[in-house]
Write an enzyme that holds these catalytic residues in place. Structure first.
Site, PDB file in Angstrom:
ATOM      1  N   PRO A 129       0.824  -1.218   0.000  1.00 15.95           N
ATOM      2  CA  PRO A 129       0.000   0.000   0.000  1.00 15.95           C
ATOM      3  C   PRO A 129       0.859   1.271   0.000  1.00 15.95           C
ATOM      4  O   PRO A 129       0.354   2.345  -0.295  1.00 15.95           O
ATOM      5  CB  PRO A 129      -0.818  -0.102   1.285  1.00 15.95           C
ATOM      6  CG  PRO A 129      -0.642  -1.495   1.776  1.00 15.95           C
ATOM      7  CD  PRO A 129       0.618  -2.039   1.194  1.00 15.95           C
ATOM      8  N   GLU A 156       2.668  -7.054   8.921  1.00 14.15           N
ATOM      9  CA  GLU A 156       2.801  -5.587   8.940  1.00 14.15           C
ATOM     10  C   GLU A 156       3.736  -5.102   7.828  1.00 14.15           C
ATOM     11  O   GLU A 156       3.967  -3.903   7.706  1.00 14.15           O
ATOM     12  CB  GLU A 156       3.308  -5.100  10.304  1.00 14.15           C
ATOM     13  CG  GLU A 156       2.434  -5.519  11.479  1.00 14.15           C
ATOM     14  CD  GLU A 156       0.959  -5.195  11.289  1.00 14.15           C
ATOM     15  OE1 GLU A 156       0.648  -4.039  10.946  1.00 14.15           O
ATOM     16  OE2 GLU A 156       0.125  -6.107  11.466  1.00 14.15           O
ATOM     17  N   ARG A 194      -2.330 -10.173 -20.402  1.00 16.35           N
ATOM     18  CA  ARG A 194      -3.207  -9.996 -21.568  1.00 16.35           C
ATOM     19  C   ARG A 194      -2.622  -9.052 -22.611  1.00 16.35           C
ATOM     20  O   ARG A 194      -3.117  -8.984 -23.728  1.00 16.35           O
ATOM     21  CB  ARG A 194      -4.614  -9.572 -21.147  1.00 16.35           C
ATOM     22  CG  ARG A 194      -4.675  -8.278 -20.350  1.00 16.35           C
ATOM     23  CD  ARG A 194      -6.084  -7.968 -19.889  1.00 16.35           C
ATOM     24  NE  ARG A 194      -6.974  -7.680 -21.001  1.00 16.35           N
ATOM     25  CZ  ARG A 194      -6.960  -6.545 -21.700  1.00 16.35           C
ATOM     26  NH1 ARG A 194      -6.117  -5.594 -21.380  1.00 16.35           N
ATOM     27  NH2 ARG A 194      -7.792  -6.361 -22.699  1.00 16.35           N
TER      28      ARG A 194
HETATM   29  C1  JAH Z   1      -1.194  -5.868   3.029  1.00 11.50           C
HETATM   30  C2  JAH Z   1       1.481  -6.653   3.119  1.00 11.50           C
HETATM   31  N1  JAH Z   1      -2.499  -1.794  -2.722  1.00 11.50           N
HETATM   32  C3  JAH Z   1      -2.680  -3.177  -2.689  1.00 11.50           C
HETATM   33  C4  JAH Z   1      -2.043  -3.844  -1.521  1.00 11.50           C
HETATM   34  C5  JAH Z   1      -0.822  -4.486  -1.631  1.00 11.50           C
HETATM   35  C6  JAH Z   1      -0.263  -5.119  -0.518  1.00 11.50           C
HETATM   36  C7  JAH Z   1      -0.938  -5.095   0.680  1.00 11.50           C
HETATM   37  N2  JAH Z   1      -2.130  -4.470   0.783  1.00 11.50           N
HETATM   38  C8  JAH Z   1      -2.670  -3.859  -0.293  1.00 11.50           C
HETATM   39  C9  JAH Z   1      -0.381  -5.713   1.917  1.00 11.50           C
HETATM   40  C10 JAH Z   1      -0.664  -6.430   4.186  1.00 11.50           C
HETATM   41  C11 JAH Z   1       0.673  -6.822   4.221  1.00 11.50           C
HETATM   42  C12 JAH Z   1       0.951  -6.115   1.961  1.00 11.50           C
END
Ligand code: JAH
Length: 272
Positions: A129, A156, A194
């Site tokens: 994220p 985390e 794709r």
């Molecule tokens: C959640 C590690 N934007 C998409 C996305 C990518 C990875 C994660 N969450 C959302 C994520 C928890 C731990 C990665």
């Protein structure tokens, strides 16, 4: 370019008589260069603690067809295979306190290094994220890479030293938190594969071409048979056979929809 440089460095070593093993690596790398870059094939490596999350998707129709046709090569690696010690521990509590667990650097870094060495190094991406937001322009860029290495975080997140050391491109698929990067990695694979030549039929790839400009609008509404359903009819213009008029109507619909639903898509370039 970088790959060629690497090949020639190894060639020099070979000429200097370092070892026949180097020569073998040059040949191996050369064959991968030919396979993935000249023949327009794509290799995707996914590094995860939960490889089984990927397996159903990889065996799915469109991707499976591409894999069976030899156009795409998807390999899923379990980070735990690079964990050492009798407990094979891959995560630990965060220094400084706080909830949850953090992925330890050693198994992750060693997994990435080992997988990168299996072929000419790929574009290294961490799904997080914290990353830059994925869009179709980025997808098109990734599709030209020949090889992608996708690292899926969990818990985390990963120890910051993994990021500082290996400097992945950090990508996010949207502003929400998933259980881990696996679903995001599948989104990247789905969107990228794709675009690899030969994966879609001609019909669909032509369609893609007409929308792969800088200006991206939402699609116009589509209708099929029956002509009337529960008293709802198909717009008259679509039944006229007047193709210039149909094209005009569709362009208007696309623009109106985009203005109403996704004004952010019009902000750049709409000033003319
Ligand atoms: C959640 C590690 N934007 C998409 C996305 C990518 C990875 C994660 N969450 C959302 C994520 C928890 C731990 C990665």
């Amino acid at each position: 370019m970088i790959l060629n440089a690497k090949c020639s460095i190894q060639n020099d070593k070979c000429a200097a008589g370092i070892s026949i093993v180097h020569f073998a690596f040059v040949i191996l790398h050369l064959s991968f260069c030919i396979k993935y870059f000249l023949l327009n094939l794509m290799r995707i490596d996914v590094l995860t603690l939960f490889p089984e999350i990927l397996s159903g998707y990889v065996g799915q129709s469109l991707l499976k067809r591409a894999v069976d046709a030899g156009i795409v090569d998807v390999r899923v690696h379990n980070i735990r295979d690079w964990a050492t010690g009798k407990h094979k521990q891959v995560d630990d509590r965060p220094f400084g306190g706080g909830p949850g667990m953090v992925l330890r650097p050693e198994p992750v870094v060693e997994c990435v290094e080992a997988v990168q060495q299996q072929a000419p190094p790929g574009r290294f991406v961490l799904l997080t994220p914290q990353g830059r937001r994925l869009d179709q322009a980025k997808v098109e860029e990734l599709a030209t890479c020949g090889r992608l290495v996708l690292l899926c975080g969990r818990y985390e997140g990963v120890d910051q030293r993994v990021i500082d050391l290996l400097q992945p491109e950090e990508l996010s698929i949207g502003d929400y938190i998933l259980g881990g990067g696996e679903v995001a990695a599948m989104v990247v694979i789905d969107a990228v594969v794709r675009l690899v030549p030969g994966v879609l039929g001609d019909e669909e790839s032509n369609r893609q071409d007409s929308f792969s400009g800088e200006r991206r609008l939402l699609e116009f509404p589509q209708y099929t048979r029956p002509r009337e359903y529960r008293g709802m009819t198909v717009p008259d213009v679509l039944m006229t056979g007047n193709h210039p008029e149909i094209a005009k109507w569709r362009a208007e619909q696309s623009l109106t929809r985009t203005r109403e639903r996704r004004a952010d898509l019009l902000e750049s370039g709409e000033g003319e």
